[in-house]
Design a protein around this motif. Structure first.
Motif, PDB file in Angstrom:
ATOM      1  N   PHE A   1       0.836  -1.200   0.000  1.00 40.13           N
ATOM      2  CA  PHE A   1       0.000   0.000   0.000  1.00 40.13           C
ATOM      3  C   PHE A   1       0.870   1.248   0.000  1.00 40.13           C
ATOM      4  CE2 PHE A   1       0.352  -1.881   4.175  1.00 40.13           C
ATOM      5  CZ  PHE A   1       0.797  -0.862   4.980  1.00 40.13           C
ATOM      6  N   PRO A   2       0.328   2.342  -0.545  1.00 37.46           N
ATOM      7  CA  PRO A   2       1.097   3.589  -0.603  1.00 37.46           C
ATOM      8  C   PRO A   2       1.146   4.255   0.773  1.00 37.46           C
ATOM      9  CG  PRO A   2      -1.095   3.936  -1.488  1.00 37.46           C
ATOM     10  CD  PRO A   2      -0.988   2.470  -1.179  1.00 37.46           C
ATOM     11  N   SER A   3       2.216   4.970   1.016  1.00 38.47           N
ATOM     12  CA  SER A   3       2.343   5.661   2.302  1.00 38.47           C
ATOM     13  C   SER A   3       1.270   6.732   2.468  1.00 38.47           C
ATOM     14  CB  SER A   3       3.726   6.297   2.430  1.00 38.47           C
ATOM     15  OG  SER A   3       3.883   7.351   1.510  1.00 38.47           O
ATOM     16  N   THR A   4       0.711   7.191   1.374  1.00 39.35           N
ATOM     17  CA  THR A   4      -0.273   8.274   1.425  1.00 39.35           C
ATOM     18  C   THR A   4      -1.603   7.856   2.051  1.00 39.35           C
ATOM     19  OG1 THR A   4      -0.893   7.761  -0.857  1.00 39.35           O
ATOM     20  CG2 THR A   4       0.715   9.532  -0.521  1.00 39.35           C
ATOM     21  N   VAL A   5      -1.773   6.564   2.374  1.00 39.12           N
ATOM     22  CA  VAL A   5      -3.024   6.156   3.033  1.00 39.12           C
ATOM     23  C   VAL A   5      -3.196   6.883   4.363  1.00 39.12           C
ATOM     24  CG1 VAL A   5      -3.182   3.890   1.926  1.00 39.12           C
ATOM     25  CG2 VAL A   5      -2.008   4.103   4.117  1.00 39.12           C
ATOM     26  N   TRP A   6      -2.080   7.309   4.972  1.00 40.58           N
ATOM     27  CA  TRP A   6      -2.163   8.004   6.264  1.00 40.58           C
ATOM     28  C   TRP A   6      -2.480   9.490   6.121  1.00 40.58           C
ATOM     29  CZ3 TRP A   6       1.599   3.982   6.197  1.00 40.58           C
ATOM     30  CH2 TRP A   6       1.324   2.937   7.069  1.00 40.58           C
ATOM     31  N   ASN A   7      -2.610   9.990   4.902  1.00 42.16           N
ATOM     32  CA  ASN A   7      -3.026  11.382   4.732  1.00 42.16           C
ATOM     33  C   ASN A   7      -4.428  11.603   5.272  1.00 42.16           C
ATOM     34  OD1 ASN A   7      -0.711  12.480   3.620  1.00 42.16           O
ATOM     35  ND2 ASN A   7      -1.301  11.931   1.537  1.00 42.16           N
ATOM     36  N   GLU A   8      -5.232  10.555   5.236  1.00 37.77           N
ATOM     37  CA  GLU A   8      -6.594  10.603   5.780  1.00 37.77           C
ATOM     38  C   GLU A   8      -6.784   9.408   6.711  1.00 37.77           C
ATOM     39  OE1 GLU A   8      -9.574  11.058   2.764  1.00 37.77           O
ATOM     40  OE2 GLU A   8      -8.277  12.399   1.603  1.00 37.77           O
ATOM     41  N   PRO A   9      -6.326   9.514   7.963  1.00 35.94           N
ATOM     42  CA  PRO A   9      -6.446   8.396   8.901  1.00 35.94           C
ATOM     43  C   PRO A   9      -7.900   7.927   9.032  1.00 35.94           C
ATOM     44  CG  PRO A   9      -5.075  10.122   9.823  1.00 35.94           C
ATOM     45  CD  PRO A   9      -5.703  10.675   8.573  1.00 35.94           C
ATOM     46  N   ASN A  10      -8.059   6.626   9.252  1.00 37.28           N
ATOM     47  CA  ASN A  10      -9.388   6.029   9.414  1.00 37.28           C
ATOM     48  C   ASN A  10      -9.285   4.852  10.379  1.00 37.28           C
ATOM     49  OD1 ASN A  10      -8.375   3.813   7.881  1.00 37.28           O
ATOM     50  ND2 ASN A  10      -8.910   4.865   5.991  1.00 37.28           N
ATOM     51  N   GLN A  11     -10.277   3.978  10.387  1.00 38.89           N
ATOM     52  CA  GLN A  11     -10.251   2.838  11.316  1.00 38.89           C
ATOM     53  C   GLN A  11      -9.143   1.852  10.987  1.00 38.89           C
ATOM     54  OE1 GLN A  11     -14.197   1.153  11.206  1.00 38.89           O
ATOM     55  NE2 GLN A  11     -14.858   2.403  12.911  1.00 38.89           N
ATOM     56  N   LEU A  12      -8.718   1.807   9.731  1.00 38.96           N
ATOM     57  CA  LEU A  12      -7.699   0.863   9.300  1.00 38.96           C
ATOM     58  C   LEU A  12      -6.284   1.432   9.455  1.00 38.96           C
ATOM     59  CD1 LEU A  12      -7.280  -1.921   8.079  1.00 38.96           C
ATOM     60  CD2 LEU A  12      -7.622  -0.924   5.828  1.00 38.96           C
ATOM     61  N   PHE A  13      -6.088   2.646   8.966  1.00 41.87           N
ATOM     62  CA  PHE A  13      -4.782   3.306   9.047  1.00 41.87           C
ATOM     63  C   PHE A  13      -4.881   4.462  10.034  1.00 41.87           C
ATOM     64  CE2 PHE A  13      -4.897   1.294   4.888  1.00 41.87           C
ATOM     65  CZ  PHE A  13      -3.715   0.581   4.917  1.00 41.87           C
ATOM     66  N   THR A  14      -4.171   4.343  11.134  1.00 41.12           N
ATOM     67  CA  THR A  14      -4.297   5.312  12.215  1.00 41.12           C
ATOM     68  C   THR A  14      -3.071   6.216  12.312  1.00 41.12           C
ATOM     69  OG1 THR A  14      -3.361   3.779  13.834  1.00 41.12           O
ATOM     70  CG2 THR A  14      -5.744   3.738  13.538  1.00 41.12           C
ATOM     71  N   ASP A  15      -3.277   7.401  12.798  1.00 44.93           N
ATOM     72  CA  ASP A  15      -2.206   8.364  13.026  1.00 44.93           C
ATOM     73  C   ASP A  15      -2.348   8.827  14.471  1.00 44.93           C
ATOM     74  OD1 ASP A  15      -0.410  10.404  13.174  1.00 44.93           O
ATOM     75  OD2 ASP A  15      -1.234  11.558  11.515  1.00 44.93           O
ATOM     76  N   SER A  16      -1.488   8.322  15.323  1.00 44.14           N
ATOM     77  CA  SER A  16      -1.586   8.658  16.745  1.00 44.14           C
ATOM     78  C   SER A  16      -0.479   9.628  17.149  1.00 44.14           C
ATOM     79  CB  SER A  16      -1.543   7.386  17.590  1.00 44.14           C
ATOM     80  OG  SER A  16      -0.381   6.649  17.293  1.00 44.14           O
ATOM     81  N   ALA A  17      -0.234  10.584  16.289  1.00 47.12           N
ATOM     82  CA  ALA A  17       0.835  11.548  16.561  1.00 47.12           C
ATOM     83  C   ALA A  17       0.494  12.417  17.762  1.00 47.12           C
ATOM     84  CB  ALA A  17       1.062  12.424  15.338  1.00 47.12           C
ATOM     85  N   VAL A  18       1.417  12.490  18.677  1.00 43.28           N
ATOM     86  CA  VAL A  18       1.291  13.401  19.797  1.00 43.28           C
ATOM     87  C   VAL A  18       2.416  14.423  19.649  1.00 43.28           C
ATOM     88  CG1 VAL A  18       1.322  13.641  22.299  1.00 43.28           C
ATOM     89  CG2 VAL A  18       0.249  11.649  21.263  1.00 43.28           C
ATOM     90  N   LYS A  19       3.641  13.984  19.863  1.00 44.35           N
ATOM     91  CA  LYS A  19       4.791  14.851  19.638  1.00 44.35           C
ATOM     92  C   LYS A  19       5.422  14.560  18.284  1.00 44.35           C
ATOM     93  CE  LYS A  19       6.772  16.198  24.021  1.00 44.35           C
ATOM     94  NZ  LYS A  19       7.935  16.044  24.885  1.00 44.35           N
TER      95      LYS A  19
END
Length: 76
Positions: A27-45
């Protein structure tokens, strides 16, 4: 060199499950441009990307990102 999510950066994932043949995904790395239930982005710092592979999300993941299907899609 450009860092981060971009169109030319792909992720290859192989899942090993006991007593089963390994399964491959692409899969392309760009899937995280729009996080969802499958691809998550838990960025804090710092940016931290995750994949949520639970029973209910596996079907979608297999259908969309199975290795052979993605390679055929890319090269067609």
């Amino acid at each position: 060199m450009e860092r981060g999510l971009r169109d030319d950066l792909w992720i290859g994932l192989v899942l090993f499950v006991d007593d089963e043949k390994p399964t491959k995904y692409l899969f392309p790395s760009t899937v995280w441009n729009e996080p969802n239930q499958l691809f998550t982005d838990s960025a804090v710092k710092n940016t931290e990307y995750g994949i949520n592979l639970k029973q209910h999300s596996m079907k979608e993941f297999v259908e969309k990102y199975g290795f052979e299907a993605m390679v055929n899609k890319i090269w067609s």
